[in-house]
Design a protein around this motif. Structure first.
Motif, PDB file in Angstrom:
ATOM      1  N   CYS A 182       0.755  -1.296  -0.009  1.00 63.49           N
ATOM      2  CA  CYS A 182       0.027  -0.012  -0.114  1.00 63.49           C
ATOM      3  C   CYS A 182       0.694   0.987  -0.169  1.00 63.49           C
ATOM      4  CB  CYS A 182      -0.878  -0.103   1.173  1.00 63.49           C
ATOM      5  SG  CYS A 182      -0.235  -0.088   2.906  1.00 63.49           S
TER       6      CYS A 182
ATOM      7  N   GLY B  80      -4.687  -2.153   4.479  1.00 65.50           N
ATOM      8  CA  GLY B  80      -3.340  -1.741   3.482  1.00 65.50           C
ATOM      9  C   GLY B  80      -2.357  -2.706   4.265  1.00 65.50           C
TER      10      GLY B  80
ATOM     11  N   PHE C 113      -4.203   0.212   8.317  1.00 66.78           N
ATOM     12  CA  PHE C 113      -2.624  -0.239   7.738  1.00 66.78           C
ATOM     13  C   PHE C 113      -1.957  -1.175   8.783  1.00 66.78           C
ATOM     14  CE2 PHE C 113      -3.869   3.869   5.925  1.00 66.78           C
ATOM     15  CZ  PHE C 113      -3.737   3.664   4.697  1.00 66.78           C
TER      16      PHE C 113
ATOM     17  N   GLY D 208      -0.365   5.037   1.111  1.00 66.24           N
ATOM     18  CA  GLY D 208      -2.012   4.630   1.330  1.00 66.24           C
ATOM     19  C   GLY D 208      -2.778   5.416   0.319  1.00 66.24           C
TER      20      GLY D 208
ATOM     21  N   ALA E 105       1.587   6.364   6.060  1.00 63.80           N
ATOM     22  CA  ALA E 105      -0.179   6.106   5.613  1.00 63.80           C
ATOM     23  C   ALA E 105      -1.052   6.521   6.693  1.00 63.80           C
ATOM     24  CB  ALA E 105      -0.028   4.840   4.962  1.00 63.80           C
ATOM     25  N   ARG E 106      -0.458   6.130   7.862  1.00 71.01           N
ATOM     26  CA  ARG E 106      -1.559   6.111   9.143  1.00 71.01           C
ATOM     27  C   ARG E 106      -1.691   7.625   9.058  1.00 71.01           C
ATOM     28  NH1 ARG E 106       1.336   1.488  12.469  1.00 71.01           N
ATOM     29  NH2 ARG E 106       0.260  -0.020  11.562  1.00 71.01           N
TER      30      ARG E 106
ATOM     31  N   VAL F  26       4.127   2.834   6.119  1.00 69.22           N
ATOM     32  CA  VAL F  26       2.886   2.393   6.978  1.00 69.22           C
ATOM     33  C   VAL F  26       2.661   3.485   7.908  1.00 69.22           C
ATOM     34  CG1 VAL F  26       1.822   0.931   8.452  1.00 69.22           C
ATOM     35  CG2 VAL F  26       3.041   0.043   6.345  1.00 69.22           C
TER      36      VAL F  26
END
Length: 188
Positions: A16, A34, A57, A19, A45-46, A42
């Motif tokens: 991912c 994800g 995620f 994201g 992405a969060r 990651v």
């Protein structure tokens, strides 16, 4: 997104990254998972994901850390060439719900003269797309991948052969920017 229904249940975005696709899938999905092996990306992405979005995620390998399915949609963008290809397709097939859709955007190794010609054409297009995508921004988003980068090792004919063996009826199309798309819908 054109290949997907307007609404669906669970989605998995394998590899991912920051994201972007997972958040886009969340506009149509009940929930999105994800996965990425890179803990830094990651975490990013969060940070970029609004708490109201139904996205989770997880730092995990797509082949060994996939939360149990089934998933109505599985996407895998620029990731499958990091995995044993046939094993990855079989893994995604097992996690796909009946009537579900698998979409892979992958990278293929150039082999023929036409492959190399498309690569040459893609260079200025790639620069132009980066400029268009980033115009109006004061600075590019600081998202650095820390996961290892791997060049594509399979040629498009090899990808087609393995995909047809693992996913009968899969549709594959060559794209610019060194990519191909694979779309497969499981039997209902």
């Amino acid at each position: 997104m054109r290949q997907l229904p307007s609404r669906f249940g669970r989605a998995l975005d394998a590899g991912c990254g920051s994201g972007d696709l997972a958040r886009l899938l969340a506009t149509r999905a009940t929930s999105v998972q994800g996965l990425d092996v890179d803990p830094t990306i990651v975490a990013r992405a969060r940070e970029l994901t609004a708490p109201a979005l139904p996205v989770t995620f997880t730092v995990a390998d797509a082949l060994t850390g996939t939360p149990p399915g089934p998933y109505d949609v599985i996407t895998c963008v620029a990731t499958v060439h990091h995995l044993p290809f046939a094993d990855a397709l079989a893994h995604f097939r097992r996690h796909l719900a009946p009537g579900g859709t698998l979409i892979v955007v992958g990278l293929a190794r150039a082999q023929t003269r036409s492959d190399y010609l498309l690569d040459v054409v893609a260079i200025p297009l790639n620069v132009a797309m980066a400029w268009i995508k980033n115009r109006g921004r004061k600075a590019p988003r600081p998202v650095a991948m820390t996961a290892p980068v791997k060049a594509a090792t399979m040629t498009l004919p090899e990808i087609v052969r393995d995909a047809r063996r693992e996913l009968p009826g899969a549709r594959l199309r060559r794209r610019v920017f060194w990519r191909y798309t694979l779309v497969w819908c499981s039997d209902s």
